[in-house]
Write an enzyme that holds these catalytic residues in place. Structure first.
Site, PDB file in Angstrom:
ATOM      1  N   GLU A   1    -116.607 -19.519  27.538  1.00 48.97           N
ATOM      2  CA  GLU A   1    -117.377 -20.668  28.022  1.00 48.97           C
ATOM      3  C   GLU A   1    -118.864 -20.540  27.742  1.00 48.97           C
ATOM      4  O   GLU A   1    -119.617 -21.511  27.898  1.00 48.97           O
ATOM      5  CB  GLU A   1    -117.168 -20.846  29.538  1.00 48.97           C
ATOM      6  CG  GLU A   1    -117.954 -19.898  30.428  1.00 48.97           C
ATOM      7  CD  GLU A   1    -117.388 -18.489  30.548  1.00 48.97           C
ATOM      8  OE1 GLU A   1    -117.962 -17.687  31.316  1.00 48.97           O
ATOM      9  OE2 GLU A   1    -116.358 -18.197  29.900  1.00 48.97           O
TER      10      GLU A   1
ATOM     11  N   CYS B   1    -113.160 -13.244  33.652  1.00 50.09           N
ATOM     12  CA  CYS B   1    -113.894 -11.976  33.731  1.00 50.09           C
ATOM     13  C   CYS B   1    -113.721 -11.262  35.068  1.00 50.09           C
ATOM     14  O   CYS B   1    -112.659 -10.712  35.339  1.00 50.09           O
ATOM     15  CB  CYS B   1    -115.365 -12.209  33.394  1.00 50.09           C
ATOM     16  SG  CYS B   1    -116.237 -10.684  32.936  1.00 50.09           S
TER      17      CYS B   1
ATOM     18  N   HIS C   1    -116.003 -14.200  27.754  1.00 45.58           N
ATOM     19  CA  HIS C   1    -116.678 -15.407  28.240  1.00 45.58           C
ATOM     20  C   HIS C   1    -116.691 -16.482  27.154  1.00 45.58           C
ATOM     21  O   HIS C   1    -117.757 -16.819  26.613  1.00 45.58           O
ATOM     22  CB  HIS C   1    -118.108 -15.080  28.657  1.00 45.58           C
ATOM     23  CG  HIS C   1    -118.212 -14.313  29.927  1.00 45.58           C
ATOM     24  ND1 HIS C   1    -118.063 -14.890  31.168  1.00 45.58           N
ATOM     25  CD2 HIS C   1    -118.434 -12.988  30.145  1.00 45.58           C
ATOM     26  CE1 HIS C   1    -118.210 -13.970  32.108  1.00 45.58           C
ATOM     27  NE2 HIS C   1    -118.429 -12.810  31.512  1.00 45.58           N
TER      28      HIS C   1
END
Length: 363
Positions: A241, A146, A239
């Site tokens: 994760e 990001c 994202h």
């Protein structure tokens, strides 16, 4: 294969409680399996530091059956920290000087909170350049997440991020557009990724920089791209994760900011995330907040427990597959000496032998 608990970092205990396999160092030494050393440059603010740490540890640890993973968290001294977080970092994190001396097989760089539109004015700018330049020369592959992607695109490829008309916030469908690349060749050709950002690097900008886009979305733009050589730098704009509740936590934080007068508008829902029933519950809560503010009464409790049971994670399997592929590729080409990037026979300009060698377009 599990992550090795090579120190007393609390994240190891937290992941054990979740049921993830965490290996003790003594047992790891008894196994005839090569380890991989992965750095985690965690630039997140104090409130998100440990959660981000756990998310990436979890993603790496669950991703690949080949190696034992030693994950080395570190941060940048120029980032402002409170006393408690600074003490945590001093106890559990490693100094960059030690990591640079001992070397890494791979590196993950997280996002960060910023205060302005020009990233070059941020306190992390110069030390981040130092880390990225070192990694480009000494580490097999670096994954930027990001905001880290936006920073590297600006200082290495001269492509500045552009503000979006509205925040890209929610869970978005993506498609694989370069199916032959081994990072994505065996994952779902369509999959979801969470995004949470006000700015964007466009497909045209990635193309202009000579990079290769692997996955993108009609609504959220590019998610995954790689450097011109196909592997030495990997870029996420989304994202993957994130935990299932990460966007819920962000929404809750924004509701609190509105109630405290820190934002003038009531936050919109993250797109494609809450069910219709959850939206109805949250709309009811919104009405209760507005009424309480109007009448000067105590604010209602956010209905988090009622929402969590209705959330779904539609991205983790693909995220785990991509990161697992990344770890497997690192294992295949990295040098046994983690101070060196590649095995002797590997061409650093085309480490995966894709025929994609060539210098990036710099301005």
């Amino acid at each position: 294969m599990p992550i090795v608990a090579h120190n007393d970092l609390p994240t190891f205990a937290r992941l054990r409680e979740e049921g993830q396999q965490i290996l003790d160092p003594d047992r790891a030494l008894q196994q005839d399996i090569r380890e991989l050393h992965v750095g985690l440059l965690n630039m997140m603010p104090d409130a998100a530091l440990a959660a981000t740490e756990r998310q990436f540890f979890r993603l790496v640890g669950q991703s690949n059956p080949i190696a034992q993973f030693y994950v080395h968290p570190f941060t940048l001294d120029t980032l402002a920290r409170g006393p408690e977080t600074q003490a945590y970092i001093q106890r559990y994190y490693e100094p960059f000087e030690k990591i640079r001396e001992e070397g890494l097989d791979a590196l993950i760089i997280t996002g960060a909170n910023v205060t302005g539109s020009d990233l070059s004015n941020e306190p992390f700018w110069e030390p981040l350049i130092e880390v990225v330049d070192w990694a480009y020369d000494k580490v097999c592959s670096t994954l930027c997440s990001c905001l880290a992607t936006h920073a590297v695109m600006q200082f290495r490829y001269r492509q500045a991020r552009q503000p979006l008309p509205a925040k890209c916030w929610g869970v978005y469908a993506h498609r694989v557009v370069e199916r032959t690349h081994p990072l994505v060749s065996d994952v779902n050709t369509r999959f979801d990724v969470p995004h949470s950002r006000f700015n964007d690097i466009s497909r045209a900008q990635f193309d202009a920089a000579g990079l290769h886009v692997l996955t993108e979305s009609d609504d959220a733009g590019v998610h995954l791209a790689v450097s011109a050589d196909g592997f030495r730098q990997i870029f996420f704009q989304g994202h993957p994760e994130y935990d299932m509740i990460s966007l819920l936590k962000e929404y809750k934080r924004e509701v609190k900011r509105f109630a405290a007068g820190a934002r003038v508008d009531y936050p919109p829902f993250p797109e494609n995330y809450f069910s219709l029933q959850s939206r109805a519950i949250l709309e009811e809560h919104r009405g209760q907040i507005l009424e309480a503010l109007d009448q000067g009464r105590e604010l209602p409790v956010f209905p988090e427990d009622r929402i969590v049971a209705r959330l779904h994670n539609t991205w983790h399997d693909t995220a785990q597959g991509v990161v697992g592929n990344w770890m497997g590729l690192v294992y295949r080409v990295t040098n046994n000496d983690r101070r060196l990037r590649f095995m002797a026979h590997v061409n650093p300009d085309d480490p995966l032998a894709l025929g994609w060698s060539g210098a990036p377009v710099l301005y």
